[in-house]
Design a protein around this motif. Sequence first.
Motif, PDB file in Angstrom:
ATOM      1  N   THR A 142       0.832  -1.199   0.000  1.00  0.00           N
ATOM      2  CA  THR A 142       0.000   0.000   0.000  1.00  0.00           C
ATOM      3  C   THR A 142       0.867   1.249   0.000  1.00  0.00           C
ATOM      4  O   THR A 142       2.021   1.213   0.412  1.00  0.00           O
ATOM      5  CB  THR A 142      -0.937   0.012   1.228  1.00  0.00           C
ATOM      6  N   ARG A 143       0.282   2.348  -0.434  1.00  0.00           N
ATOM      7  CA  ARG A 143       0.926   3.663  -0.326  1.00  0.00           C
ATOM      8  C   ARG A 143       0.319   4.454   0.828  1.00  0.00           C
ATOM      9  O   ARG A 143       0.721   5.564   1.102  1.00  0.00           O
ATOM     10  CB  ARG A 143       0.736   4.443  -1.628  1.00  0.00           C
ATOM     11  N   ASP A 144      -0.655   3.857   1.492  1.00  0.00           N
ATOM     12  CA  ASP A 144      -1.417   4.521   2.544  1.00  0.00           C
ATOM     13  C   ASP A 144      -0.857   4.122   3.914  1.00  0.00           C
ATOM     14  O   ASP A 144      -1.032   2.991   4.367  1.00  0.00           O
ATOM     15  CB  ASP A 144      -2.889   4.115   2.416  1.00  0.00           C
ATOM     16  N   GLY A 145      -0.178   5.045   4.572  1.00  0.00           N
ATOM     17  CA  GLY A 145       0.423   4.759   5.868  1.00  0.00           C
ATOM     18  C   GLY A 145      -0.594   4.380   6.927  1.00  0.00           C
ATOM     19  O   GLY A 145      -0.342   3.517   7.770  1.00  0.00           O
ATOM     20  N   GLU A 146      -1.757   5.008   6.892  1.00  0.00           N
ATOM     21  CA  GLU A 146      -2.805   4.675   7.859  1.00  0.00           C
ATOM     22  C   GLU A 146      -3.290   3.242   7.658  1.00  0.00           C
ATOM     23  O   GLU A 146      -3.491   2.506   8.624  1.00  0.00           O
ATOM     24  CB  GLU A 146      -3.968   5.658   7.728  1.00  0.00           C
TER      25      GLU A 146
ATOM     26  N   PHE B 209      -3.479  -2.315   9.446  1.00  0.00           N
ATOM     27  CA  PHE B 209      -3.237  -3.713   9.102  1.00  0.00           C
ATOM     28  C   PHE B 209      -2.288  -4.360  10.109  1.00  0.00           C
ATOM     29  O   PHE B 209      -2.584  -5.407  10.681  1.00  0.00           O
ATOM     30  CB  PHE B 209      -2.662  -3.802   7.684  1.00  0.00           C
ATOM     31  N   ALA B 210      -1.152  -3.729  10.340  1.00  0.00           N
ATOM     32  CA  ALA B 210      -0.152  -4.285  11.255  1.00  0.00           C
ATOM     33  C   ALA B 210      -0.672  -4.400  12.681  1.00  0.00           C
ATOM     34  O   ALA B 210      -0.341  -5.344  13.396  1.00  0.00           O
ATOM     35  CB  ALA B 210       1.117  -3.433  11.220  1.00  0.00           C
TER      36      ALA B 210
ATOM     37  N   GLY C 122       4.350  -8.411   6.800  1.00  0.00           N
ATOM     38  CA  GLY C 122       5.199  -7.631   5.912  1.00  0.00           C
ATOM     39  C   GLY C 122       4.432  -6.410   5.412  1.00  0.00           C
ATOM     40  O   GLY C 122       3.264  -6.516   5.060  1.00  0.00           O
ATOM     41  N   ILE C 123       5.079  -5.263   5.420  1.00  0.00           N
ATOM     42  CA  ILE C 123       4.492  -4.035   4.876  1.00  0.00           C
ATOM     43  C   ILE C 123       5.329  -3.655   3.648  1.00  0.00           C
ATOM     44  O   ILE C 123       6.507  -3.318   3.774  1.00  0.00           O
ATOM     45  CB  ILE C 123       4.513  -2.874   5.897  1.00  0.00           C
ATOM     46  N   ASN C 124       4.741  -3.748   2.480  1.00  0.00           N
ATOM     47  CA  ASN C 124       5.405  -3.448   1.207  1.00  0.00           C
ATOM     48  C   ASN C 124       6.640  -4.312   0.953  1.00  0.00           C
ATOM     49  O   ASN C 124       7.560  -3.906   0.252  1.00  0.00           O
ATOM     50  CB  ASN C 124       5.748  -1.958   1.097  1.00  0.00           C
TER      51      ASN C 124
END
Length: 157
Positions: free
Chosen positions: A121-125, A130-131, A140-142
């Motif tokens: 995602t490009r959305d930090g929120e 999710f995390a 995993g994030i990105n």
Amino acid sequence: ALIAKLTPQIKALKVGPGTSPGLDMGPLVTRSHLDKVSGYIADGVAAGAQLVVDGRGIAVPGHEGGFFLGGCLFDRVTPQMRIYQEEIFGPVLCVVRVGSLEEAIALINAHEYGNGTCIFTRDGEAARLFADTVEVGMVGINVPLPVPVAYHSFGGW
């Protein structure tokens, strides 16, 4: 759009003997395991999933008796299908479509296995939500699933 981008990449995977350089995948470990994974693929088709890329029946010159299976891609998989519920341990990617991030998180949290998952995602929120709320052992994030090296614990949620 995701299926359109995944399809040529999965079709282009190089499969051959594990001792050859430049390959993406080697053979499955035994004939019985090849048959088991092929059975999952047949079961997914019978259950109504869309088999976009079928890696069955590939031929590797000089290794005709090998246990080779090319990459497979399923779309329109539902949580009721065996190919979603069970771990396949083969080169099979299943795409389940959901309507929202919250629905995706609920689907992940309801699954029997909680080894790992990832979000792109490009959305930090969205990444933080999710995390913070997904219930799995590794997130995993990105990045692809961050599978640990052998000396780290690996047990899911």
